[in-house]
Design an enzyme around this catalytic site. Structure first.
Site, PDB file in Angstrom:
ATOM      1  CB  SER A  35      -3.651  -3.681  -5.310  1.00 56.51           C
ATOM      2  OG  SER A  35      -4.289  -3.895  -4.076  1.00 56.51           O
ATOM      3  N   GLY A  36      -1.515  -5.693  -3.560  1.00 55.45           N
ATOM      4  CA  GLY A  36      -1.287  -7.048  -3.091  1.00 55.45           C
ATOM      5  C   GLY A  36       0.086  -7.598  -3.418  1.00 55.45           C
ATOM      6  CB  SER A  37       2.862  -6.436  -5.558  1.00 60.44           C
ATOM      7  OG  SER A  37       3.075  -5.089  -5.152  1.00 60.44           O
ATOM      8  N   GLY A  38       2.853  -6.559  -2.149  1.00 60.68           N
ATOM      9  CA  GLY A  38       3.713  -6.537  -0.964  1.00 60.68           C
ATOM     10  C   GLY A  38       4.439  -5.231  -0.722  1.00 60.68           C
ATOM     11  CE  LYS A  39       1.840  -0.808  -3.904  1.00 64.20           C
ATOM     12  NZ  LYS A  39       1.017  -2.013  -4.073  1.00 64.20           N
ATOM     13  CB  SER A  40       1.917  -1.599   2.480  1.00 64.23           C
ATOM     14  OG  SER A  40       1.357  -0.581   1.690  1.00 64.23           O
ATOM     15  CB  SER A 107       3.306   4.958  -8.595  1.00 63.82           C
ATOM     16  OG  SER A 107       4.174   4.012  -8.020  1.00 63.82           O
TER      17      SER A 107
END
Length: 198
Positions: A35-40, A107
């Site tokens: 979460s917060g890694s920039g996926k979206s 995931s």
């Protein structure tokens, strides 16, 4: 209750024909990371870049999907597995439809991602690891979730009290804590061009 007495009904239009009509292949880009890694953020910008190249796309985002298709699922390990199973199946349908599909889901379990990969023909599943240190992801904390997890308000939060299993052989690794967003997008697009997906 599981479905019984069901038989697959073939179409008269094959995936290869849909891809030919669109003039590009239809891989699933599976963005995974903390979460917060920039996926979206990255998937949104990659989709925009693909659209500007005339590529037909659709994006499946973790939070968005939990508003509808997966709204009955929580964040237990079992629910996370089912969440990914459903997304894999939706991605497979979109792959068959000839769309480039971008999925952005934490995931966290390698086995779940591997099960999703098995749904696809070789080359149709592209794992994109948005690699980012926990410190940086927690520093970003765009939704305030790490703060809540550290305060004990969220249990089973990935990276805090639940594991994230890094990909071993992701097709693309984007170090989002080191690269600009523009350079991160370029890495993904360059991979797709070099491997003749688009």
């Amino acid at each position: 209750m599981k479905s019984t007495n069901v038989v697959w009904h073939d179409s008269k239009v094959a995936k290869a024909e849909r891809q030919k009509l669109k003039d590009h292949k239809s891989p699933v880009l599976w963005f995974t990371g903390l979460s917060g890694s920039g996926k979206s953020t990255l998937s949104v910008e990659v989709e925009k870049a693909l659209y500007e190249l005339g590529i037909h796309t659709y994006r499946l985002d973790g939070d968005n999907v939990r508003h509808g298709l997966n709204k009955n699922l929580g964040f237990s390990p079992e629910d996370r597995t089912e969440n990914i199973r459903r997304i894999g199946e939706v991605g497979k349908l979109m792959n068959d439809a000839g769309l480039v599909t971008l999925t952005a889901f934490i995931s966290p379990y390698r086995e779940d991602r591997d099960q999703a990969r098995k749904l696809f023909e070789d080359g149709d599943f592209i794992e994109v690891y948005t690699k980012c240190s926990l410190d940086e992801a927690e520093n970003r904390d765009p939704k305030g979730l790490y703060k809540k997890a550290r305060a004990g308000e969220i249990k089973g939060f990935t990276g805090i009290d639940a594991p994230y299993e890094e990909p071993k052989d992701a097709e693309i690794t984007v170090e989002t804590d080191k690269l600009s967003l523009e350079d991160s997008v370029r890495e993904v697009i360059d991979y797709l061009k070099f491997n003749q997906y688009i």
